[in-house]
Design an enzyme around this catalytic site. Structure first.
Site, mmCIF file in Angstrom:
data_model
loop_
_atom_site.group_PDB
_atom_site.id
_atom_site.type_symbol
_atom_site.label_atom_id
_atom_site.label_comp_id
_atom_site.label_asym_id
_atom_site.label_seq_id
_atom_site.Cartn_x
_atom_site.Cartn_y
_atom_site.Cartn_z
ATOM 1 N N LEU A 49 5.733 -37.669 -48.602
ATOM 2 C CA LEU A 49 5.911 -38.614 -47.218
ATOM 3 C C LEU A 49 7.697 -38.031 -46.920
ATOM 4 O O LEU A 49 8.439 -39.461 -48.498
ATOM 5 C CB LEU A 49 4.999 -40.152 -47.840
ATOM 6 C CG LEU A 49 5.385 -41.187 -46.098
ATOM 7 C CD1 LEU A 49 4.921 -40.577 -45.167
ATOM 8 C CD2 LEU A 49 4.535 -42.111 -46.314
ATOM 9 N N ASP A 50 8.205 -38.425 -46.431
ATOM 10 C CA ASP A 50 9.284 -38.331 -45.885
ATOM 11 C C ASP A 50 10.072 -39.816 -46.138
ATOM 12 O O ASP A 50 10.022 -40.547 -46.622
ATOM 13 C CB ASP A 50 10.535 -37.873 -45.318
ATOM 14 C CG ASP A 50 9.452 -36.360 -44.380
ATOM 15 O OD1 ASP A 50 9.932 -35.754 -45.497
ATOM 16 O OD2 ASP A 50 10.308 -36.002 -43.610
ATOM 17 N N ALA A 51 11.426 -40.005 -46.851
ATOM 18 C CA ALA A 51 12.167 -40.897 -47.957
ATOM 19 C C ALA A 51 12.677 -42.480 -46.459
ATOM 20 O O ALA A 51 12.224 -43.186 -46.595
ATOM 21 C CB ALA A 51 13.704 -40.395 -48.095
ATOM 22 N N LEU A 52 12.517 -41.011 -45.399
ATOM 23 C CA LEU A 52 12.979 -42.074 -44.411
ATOM 24 C C LEU A 52 11.359 -42.603 -44.041
ATOM 25 O O LEU A 52 11.608 -43.506 -42.997
ATOM 26 C CB LEU A 52 13.314 -40.520 -43.025
ATOM 27 C CG LEU A 52 12.574 -41.761 -41.660
ATOM 28 C CD1 LEU A 52 14.361 -42.666 -40.564
ATOM 29 C CD2 LEU A 52 12.962 -40.223 -40.588
ATOM 30 N N ALA A 53 10.079 -42.034 -43.845
ATOM 31 C CA ALA A 53 9.031 -43.210 -43.416
ATOM 32 C C ALA A 53 8.433 -43.692 -44.273
ATOM 33 O O ALA A 53 8.896 -44.069 -45.433
ATOM 34 C CB ALA A 53 7.379 -41.734 -43.735
#
Length: 235
Positions: A49-53
């Site tokens: 899961l991307d850091a942004l998410a």
């Protein structure tokens, strides 16, 4: 401090831990923190899961790792926000701007015309550049990941409102920021991913996940109660 009986319970712990990851930290940080705090040896996960998410991050403990392919292959659901009028090299708002401009009139009609092409089987190409959160800071840096080959994925639902709010349900492998970037090209004003939250992975729902901050406050003696046993994990 944990006693020997508690340590033995954790050593033999097999099951699924659902974590509600906050935006701004890498998924690898979650794995490391859980392993370190609770003295676990075998901790895998059911999809990055991307850091942004923010949202659902599935951890597999002990023998649950035998089912990693099943969790990795499950469908996913997301909700998020698109920023129209900005196209970046990473596909999200933390990348370098490649084009900016006014959204213009008639966005509703353009979305209605474009969105059907983004449902069903879709080909995606991962962006060459991606945003990576710098550990211990609020800043992102841009990493060059090289060229990528196209791949086929399936989108069951992709609904986007004029204000940028969207709902997405798709097969494994779909990259929401790439979907958003390509949609921006289709409607002619450019678009980038501003926010993303994963709400579901297969049978697992973020409503049943424990927030990461609360997990870090959990005492050793209470940790086992946070884990879904293999016999109840719908794997």
């Amino acid at each position: 401090m944990a006693n020997l009986a508690q340590l033995k319970i954790l050593e033999d712990l097999n099951g699924v831990l659902l974590v509600d990851k906050p935006s701004g930290i890498a998924f690898a940080t979650v794995v490391k923190a859980v392993k370190r705090k609770f003295g676990l040896v075998k901790v895998g996960h059911g999809g990055s899961l991307d850091a942004l998410a923010s949202g659902l991050f599935v951890l597999l403990l002990g023998d649950a790792n035998k089912f990693v392919d099943r969790v990795m292959g499950a469908d996913r659901a997301y909700e998020g926000t698109v920023r129209f009028g900005l196209k970046t090299d990473t596909g999200d708002v933390y990348g370098r701007a490649e084009a900016t401009g006014p959204v213009g009139d008639g966005l509703s009609a353009k979305l209605a015309a474009a969105l059907p092409e983004f449902r069903g089987d879709v080909f995606q190409v991962e962006t060459r550049f991606c945003s990576i959160r710098k550990e211990g800071t609020a800043a992102y840096e841009i990493a060059d990941t090289g060229d990528h080959t196209p791949f086929l994925a399936h989108v069951y639902r992709f609904d986007v409102a004029d204000d940028g709010a969207f709902a997405l349900r798709a097969s494994k492998g779909v990259i929401p920021r790439v979907l958003v970037r390509d949609l921006g090209d289709a409607v002619g004003c450019g678009a980038s991913l501003a926010a993303l939250r994963r709400t579901r992975v297969g049978a697992f729902d973020v409503k049943d996940a424990i927030p990461f901050d609360r997990l870090l406050e959990t005492e050793m003696k209470d940790f086992a109660s946070c884990v879904i046993p293999l016999s109840q994990a719908s794997l």
